[in-house]
Design an enzyme around this catalytic site. Sequence first.
Site, PDB file in Angstrom:
ATOM      1  N   CYS A  65     -15.678  16.285  36.123  1.00  0.00           N
ATOM      2  CA  CYS A  65     -15.787  14.955  35.533  1.00  0.00           C
ATOM      3  C   CYS A  65     -16.769  14.870  34.358  1.00  0.00           C
ATOM      4  O   CYS A  65     -16.470  15.334  33.286  1.00  0.00           O
ATOM      5  CB  CYS A  65     -16.089  13.928  36.612  1.00  0.00           C
ATOM      6  SG  CYS A  65     -15.505  12.280  36.112  1.00  0.00           S
ATOM      7  N   VAL A 102     -14.992   7.342  35.010  1.00  0.00           N
ATOM      8  CA  VAL A 102     -15.501   5.982  34.839  1.00  0.00           C
ATOM      9  C   VAL A 102     -15.253   5.530  33.395  1.00  0.00           C
ATOM     10  O   VAL A 102     -14.854   4.400  33.154  1.00  0.00           O
ATOM     11  CB  VAL A 102     -17.000   5.922  35.207  1.00  0.00           C
ATOM     12  CG1 VAL A 102     -17.588   4.560  34.877  1.00  0.00           C
ATOM     13  CG2 VAL A 102     -17.196   6.244  36.695  1.00  0.00           C
ATOM     14  N   LYS A 143     -21.324  20.932  40.130  1.00  0.00           N
ATOM     15  CA  LYS A 143     -21.372  20.101  38.913  1.00  0.00           C
ATOM     16  C   LYS A 143     -22.729  20.182  38.231  1.00  0.00           C
ATOM     17  O   LYS A 143     -23.765  19.891  38.836  1.00  0.00           O
ATOM     18  CB  LYS A 143     -21.044  18.658  39.309  1.00  0.00           C
ATOM     19  CG  LYS A 143     -20.875  17.702  38.142  1.00  0.00           C
ATOM     20  CD  LYS A 143     -20.416  16.330  38.662  1.00  0.00           C
ATOM     21  CE  LYS A 143     -20.101  15.362  37.542  1.00  0.00           C
ATOM     22  NZ  LYS A 143     -19.609  14.071  38.073  1.00  0.00           N
ATOM     23  N   GLU A 187     -12.222  15.151  41.826  1.00  0.00           N
ATOM     24  CA  GLU A 187     -13.613  15.273  42.285  1.00  0.00           C
ATOM     25  C   GLU A 187     -13.741  14.529  43.620  1.00  0.00           C
ATOM     26  O   GLU A 187     -13.180  13.445  43.797  1.00  0.00           O
ATOM     27  CB  GLU A 187     -14.497  14.602  41.219  1.00  0.00           C
ATOM     28  CG  GLU A 187     -15.969  14.537  41.514  1.00  0.00           C
ATOM     29  CD  GLU A 187     -16.724  13.742  40.417  1.00  0.00           C
ATOM     30  OE1 GLU A 187     -16.088  12.954  39.674  1.00  0.00           O
ATOM     31  OE2 GLU A 187     -17.948  13.927  40.321  1.00  0.00           O
TER      32      GLU A 187
HETATM   33  C1  ACM Z   1     -18.166  11.086  36.915  1.00  0.00           C
HETATM   34  O1  ACM Z   1     -18.718  12.085  36.481  1.00  0.00           O
HETATM   35  N1  ACM Z   1     -17.615  11.068  38.109  1.00  0.00           N
HETATM   36  C2  ACM Z   1     -18.086   9.859  36.120  1.00  0.00           C
END
Ligand code: ACM
Length: 273
Positions: free
Chosen positions: A144, A171, A111, A41
């Site tokens: 992510c 994370v 996203k 990402e």
């Molecule tokens: C994330 O979605 N980059 C933790």
Amino acid sequence: MNVSIGFIQPKVRFGNIDYNIERIESLLNSLGSFDLIVMPELVYTGYIFRDRREAIRIAERYGGKIISHIEKISDKYSSAVVAGAPELDDGRIYNSAYIAYKGVVLDTYRKLHLFYREKEWFDPGDKPLKVYDLNGFRLGVMICFDWRFPEVARILSLKGADVIAHPSNLVYDYAYTVALARAVENNVYVITSNRVGTDNRAGMRIRFKGMSQIVSPNMEILYRARKYREDAKTVEVDISIARDKMATKLNHLFKDRRVEFFSPLVETVYVEE
Ligand code: ACM
């Protein structure tokens, strides 16, 4: 039906696009040929933006260069490439993954589930989940924190994905294990590409762990990358395994779904406390 799929796990420096391109190229050079490579990402820019204005400014300044580079790589390796980068469109800015194939950007995935302060920096994704029918395999993309919402991988799989590309800046460590569940419940390959390096700015410090992984439909970790260090890996996988949705001789993963009992999944109501 064998294809070669994998990831790179570069060290990323915030705002240093030339350095990040150099690391991407160096890691790609360490691999042979492949059919699909997944990058993290926001791999070209870094993750922690000061604010939305900074994200827009960086996307305006470097967007063209980033897209050209993604196209160049997919052309050079004659392959599919999935790479995270900010995407500007009509005054909006998205945390996107570019999907390129043999020199051409086919689309972007924006996203859907923004994590924490990403809500200050980006607009939430506004495009339906989509699967790309490439040469020998079908590709779905999520980014992510989408891992926390099982519907995303499920919908991609129902739409025919054999492989889910998962560009990440993780994370929470739960994601490594949850990816195994997403793989087995949908009988798909899942490639999580997670960066290394530290973003320390705007009052936040995150040291990204790496540990990118390729998981099989049978929940095997075909490869897990090094922690805190750069890495890159491709593996040869059999796509016919992902196409066979029989969990037993008598159980089809998708046909056996009791969808008449699933309506709460598409309603916004839930029990709050
Ligand atoms: C994330 O979605 N980059 C933790």
